[in-house]
Design a protein around this motif. Sequence first.
Motif, short mmCIF file in Angstrom:
data_model
loop_
_atom_site.label_atom_id
_atom_site.label_comp_id
_atom_site.label_asym_id
_atom_site.label_seq_id
_atom_site.Cartn_x
_atom_site.Cartn_y
_atom_site.Cartn_z
N ARG A 82 0.81 -1.22 0.00
CA ARG A 82 0.00 0.00 0.00
C ARG A 82 0.84 1.27 0.00
O ARG A 82 0.55 2.22 -0.73
N TYR A 83 1.88 1.30 0.80
CA TYR A 83 2.70 2.52 0.93
C TYR A 83 3.95 2.47 0.05
O TYR A 83 4.46 3.51 -0.36
N PRO A 86 2.21 2.99 -4.21
CA PRO A 86 0.86 3.60 -4.14
C PRO A 86 0.08 3.56 -5.46
O PRO A 86 -1.14 3.40 -5.44
N HIS A 87 0.77 3.67 -6.60
CA HIS A 87 0.06 3.62 -7.89
C HIS A 87 -0.55 2.23 -8.11
O HIS A 87 -1.70 2.10 -8.55
N PHE A 89 -1.33 0.11 -5.79
CA PHE A 89 -2.40 -0.08 -4.81
C PHE A 89 -3.69 0.56 -5.31
O PHE A 89 -4.76 -0.06 -5.28
N LYS A 90 -3.62 1.80 -5.77
CA LYS A 90 -4.82 2.50 -6.25
C LYS A 90 -5.43 1.80 -7.46
O LYS A 90 -6.65 1.65 -7.56
N LEU A 91 -4.58 1.36 -8.38
CA LEU A 91 -5.07 0.67 -9.57
C LEU A 91 -5.71 -0.66 -9.20
O LEU A 91 -6.77 -1.03 -9.73
N GLN A 93 -7.12 -1.40 -6.32
CA GLN A 93 -8.38 -1.12 -5.65
C GLN A 93 -9.47 -0.73 -6.65
O GLN A 93 -10.62 -1.15 -6.53
N MET A 94 -9.10 0.05 -7.65
CA MET A 94 -10.06 0.45 -8.68
C MET A 94 -10.54 -0.77 -9.47
O MET A 94 -11.73 -0.91 -9.75
N GLU A 177 2.99 -0.40 -10.91
CA GLU A 177 3.49 0.89 -10.43
C GLU A 177 3.90 1.80 -11.58
O GLU A 177 3.96 3.01 -11.44
N LYS A 182 -1.88 2.93 -15.54
CA LYS A 182 -3.15 3.57 -15.17
C LYS A 182 -3.89 4.04 -16.42
O LYS A 182 -5.08 3.81 -16.58
#
Length: 199
Positions: A82-83, A86-87, A89-91, A93-94, A177, A182
Motif C-alpha cells: 500500500r505505501y 501507491p500507484h 495499490f490505487k489501480l 483497488q479500482m 506501479e 493507469k
Amino acid sequence: MVKLSEAKCLDYPRFLVSALLLIFSCVCTFYAIIEQKTGFWHNIPGWAALLLFFALLFWLGLMEGLQVALVELKRQNPETYRYSHPHAFKLGQMAAKSDNVEKFLMGRQMFVVFIVFFSAKLTTIHSETGDDFLFPLPDWFRSVFLETGLLACILVVVLAQLMPQIVAAHFPVAFLEFTLCKYGYYACIFLEWTGQFLS
C-alpha cells in the motif's frame, strides 16, 4: 522463466537457436518496414511506419502485462504494498470494485485484436520473386516465411506478448506501479464503455 543456472547442456543450443531466430525476425521485419516492402500504405515513410510499429508493440505489451498483473494482484495482500507502491495499490483497488475487471478484460481484448490485425497489415512482407530482399532468397522461403507474416509473428509474440506477461507474472506490483498502466487501464474501461453505449 528461463534460469540459466538450472539449464542442462542440451538447453543451450535451444537458447541459441531461439535468440538467433528472434534476431533474424527483427532484422527482416524492420528492414521490410523501412524499405516499404510490406502491405502497409506506401505514402507513409518507412521510418514513420517503424515508429508506429514500436508504439503498437509497446501498447500491446502494456495490455498483456496489465491483464496478468491484475490477476496476480488478487493473490497478494494489498496492505503489503500500500505505501511502497501507491500507484499499484490505487489501480488494484479500482480494478477490484464492482465488475471493473470484466470491463477491463473486454476493452483490453478489443485493443489486442485491433493491434494484432493492424500489425499484420504493417508487417506482412510483399517481396517480388526477382527482388533479393535483404539477401537472395529461394521462392519457398519467401512464400513460407515472408509472405505469411510468420517472422513478424515471432517478433510480436515474443517481445510484445510473452515478455510482458512473464515480467508481470513475477513482479505484478512493480509492473502496475509503472505510471502508464493507469492510462492503459482507463483506456480499456473507456473502450468497453463505448461498446455498451453504441449497442
